[in-house]
Design a protein around this motif. Structure first.
Motif, mmCIF file in Angstrom:
data_model
loop_
_atom_site.group_PDB
_atom_site.id
_atom_site.type_symbol
_atom_site.label_atom_id
_atom_site.label_comp_id
_atom_site.label_asym_id
_atom_site.label_seq_id
_atom_site.Cartn_x
_atom_site.Cartn_y
_atom_site.Cartn_z
ATOM 1 N N GLU A 60 0.708 -0.948 -0.108
ATOM 2 C CA GLU A 60 -0.380 -0.197 0.519
ATOM 3 C C GLU A 60 0.958 0.898 0.384
ATOM 4 N N ILE A 61 1.630 1.948 0.651
ATOM 5 C CA ILE A 61 3.003 2.456 0.775
ATOM 6 C C ILE A 61 3.492 2.746 -0.689
ATOM 7 N N ALA A 62 3.854 1.632 -1.444
ATOM 8 C CA ALA A 62 3.881 1.355 -2.647
ATOM 9 C C ALA A 62 3.733 2.170 -3.457
ATOM 10 N N ASP A 63 2.090 1.722 -3.194
ATOM 11 C CA ASP A 63 1.484 2.361 -4.274
ATOM 12 C C ASP A 63 0.852 4.416 -4.156
ATOM 13 N N VAL A 64 0.908 4.046 -2.822
ATOM 14 C CA VAL A 64 0.635 5.944 -2.223
ATOM 15 C C VAL A 64 1.410 6.538 -2.957
ATOM 16 N N LEU A 65 2.851 6.127 -2.680
ATOM 17 C CA LEU A 65 4.235 7.243 -2.640
ATOM 18 C C LEU A 65 4.241 6.365 -4.469
ATOM 19 N N ASP A 66 3.606 5.791 -5.478
ATOM 20 C CA ASP A 66 4.444 5.278 -6.141
ATOM 21 C C ASP A 66 5.611 5.099 -6.511
ATOM 22 N N LEU A 67 5.951 4.516 -5.190
ATOM 23 C CA LEU A 67 7.501 3.689 -5.387
ATOM 24 C C LEU A 67 7.533 2.105 -5.769
ATOM 25 N N SER A 68 8.943 1.196 -5.952
ATOM 26 C CA SER A 68 8.935 0.767 -5.955
ATOM 27 C C SER A 68 8.847 -0.765 -4.608
ATOM 28 N N VAL A 69 8.490 -1.363 -4.343
ATOM 29 C CA VAL A 69 7.934 -1.982 -3.108
ATOM 30 C C VAL A 69 9.845 -2.779 -2.751
ATOM 31 N N SER A 70 10.492 -2.381 -3.516
ATOM 32 C CA SER A 70 11.779 -3.398 -2.939
ATOM 33 C C SER A 70 12.544 -1.346 -2.016
ATOM 34 N N ASN A 71 12.034 -0.293 -2.878
ATOM 35 C CA ASN A 71 12.263 0.909 -2.312
ATOM 36 C C ASN A 71 11.851 1.105 -1.111
ATOM 37 N N VAL A 72 10.586 0.921 -1.384
ATOM 38 C CA VAL A 72 9.398 1.176 0.430
ATOM 39 C C VAL A 72 10.624 0.073 0.977
ATOM 40 N N LYS A 73 10.857 -1.323 1.120
ATOM 41 C CA LYS A 73 11.288 -1.681 2.289
ATOM 42 C C LYS A 73 12.845 -1.461 2.399
ATOM 43 N N VAL A 74 13.507 -0.412 1.409
ATOM 44 C CA VAL A 74 15.018 -0.084 1.754
ATOM 45 C C VAL A 74 14.539 1.568 2.473
ATOM 46 N N ARG A 75 13.578 1.554 1.814
ATOM 47 C CA ARG A 75 13.398 3.677 3.010
ATOM 48 C C ARG A 75 13.126 3.090 4.422
ATOM 49 N N LEU A 76 12.626 1.872 4.739
ATOM 50 C CA LEU A 76 12.245 1.075 5.732
ATOM 51 C C LEU A 76 13.209 0.856 6.589
ATOM 52 N N SER A 77 13.956 0.342 6.334
ATOM 53 C CA SER A 77 15.580 -0.663 6.709
ATOM 54 C C SER A 77 16.347 0.507 6.994
ATOM 55 N N ARG A 78 16.779 1.265 5.813
ATOM 56 C CA ARG A 78 17.279 2.782 6.853
ATOM 57 C C ARG A 78 16.869 4.149 7.398
ATOM 58 N N GLY A 79 15.691 3.981 8.279
ATOM 59 C CA GLY A 79 15.089 4.415 8.585
ATOM 60 C C GLY A 79 14.864 4.032 9.804
ATOM 61 N N ARG A 80 14.717 2.934 10.295
ATOM 62 C CA ARG A 80 14.627 2.323 11.436
ATOM 63 C C ARG A 80 16.846 2.551 11.657
ATOM 64 N N LYS A 81 17.458 1.879 10.391
ATOM 65 C CA LYS A 81 18.915 2.261 11.339
ATOM 66 C C LYS A 81 18.792 3.436 11.622
ATOM 67 N N LEU A 82 19.086 4.676 10.938
ATOM 68 C CA LEU A 82 18.468 6.139 11.616
ATOM 69 C C LEU A 82 18.190 5.444 12.689
ATOM 70 N N LEU A 83 16.778 5.670 12.915
ATOM 71 C CA LEU A 83 16.169 5.784 14.404
ATOM 72 C C LEU A 83 16.786 4.838 15.237
ATOM 73 N N LYS A 84 17.363 3.626 15.196
ATOM 74 C CA LYS A 84 18.154 2.740 15.693
ATOM 75 C C LYS A 84 19.308 3.772 16.931
ATOM 76 N N GLU A 85 20.334 4.537 15.449
ATOM 77 C CA GLU A 85 21.661 4.768 16.398
ATOM 78 C C GLU A 85 21.253 7.097 16.743
ATOM 79 N N THR A 86 19.805 7.510 16.508
ATOM 80 C CA THR A 86 19.151 8.511 17.465
ATOM 81 C C THR A 86 18.961 7.979 18.534
ATOM 82 N N LEU A 87 18.002 7.252 18.617
ATOM 83 C CA LEU A 87 17.754 6.780 20.187
ATOM 84 C C LEU A 87 18.597 6.250 20.972
ATOM 85 N N LYS A 88 19.361 5.646 20.185
ATOM 86 C CA LYS A 88 20.552 4.706 20.850
ATOM 87 C C LYS A 88 21.166 6.080 21.386
ATOM 88 N N GLU A 89 21.871 6.941 20.678
ATOM 89 C CA GLU A 89 22.672 7.828 21.950
ATOM 90 C C GLU A 89 21.906 8.970 22.596
#
Length: 160
Positions: free
Chosen positions: A125-154
């Motif tokens: 659904e996110i891929a459809d809403v943002l007009d992205l590929s499913v793999s692109n959404v997965k990459v953005r989720l993964s990278r966003g989680r990584k950034l969140l983890k680093e930020t929250l850990k700090e």
């Protein structure tokens, strides 16, 4: 009479910006007003009597555009993230910290994280809403989680 837009920009850009800023009280909005004013001049094929007539028209258009921005629904109903955080209710302070960290992510990650976790959208659904590929959404989720983890850990390391 018509004067080329480039000449008018050199002559009146700063003056129009000051007028727009005095009404909008926001740099980005004032810049938009000036740009829109010159675009309107360029797109309208109005014949003017003289340079004073052009100058008066430019100022009138800029003032009206700035007033329209102030009257817009978005402008009247927006609030800063800080103000929102004061009135938002979270079950625990940790949830508030997580939300703050999400809001500080770069936009392309923030949107995907928000849609997935806060709005319960599926990846397809996110891929459809943002007009992205499913793999692109997965990459953005993964990278966003990584950034969140680093930020929250700090943040949590600083508390200790």
């Amino acid at each position: 009479m018509r004067i080329p837009v480039q000449v008018l920009v050199e002559m009146y850009q700063n003056s129009l910006y000051v007028v727009a800023f005095s009404i909008c009280k926001n740099t980005a909005d004032a810049q938009d007003v000036v740009q829109d004013t010159f675009l309107q001049y360029h797109s309208k094929q109005i014949q003017f009597n003289n340079e004073q007539h052009i100058r008066a028209w430019l100022f009138k258009v800029a003032i009206n555009k700035a007033k329209n921005i102030n009257r817009s629904f978005w402008r009247r109903n927006r609030q800063s993230l800080e103000d929102y955080m004061k009135i938002a209710s979270f079950e625990t302070p940790d949830l508030s910290d997580v939300f703050q960290a999400v809001m500080n992510l770069p936009e392309k990650y923030r949107i995907v994280i928000h849609l997935y976790y806060y709005e319960d959208y599926a990846i397809n659904e996110i891929a459809d809403v943002l007009d992205l590929s499913v793999s692109n959404v997965k990459v953005r989720l993964s990278r966003g989680r990584k950034l969140l983890k680093e930020t929250l850990k700090e943040g949590w390391d600083d508390d200790e």
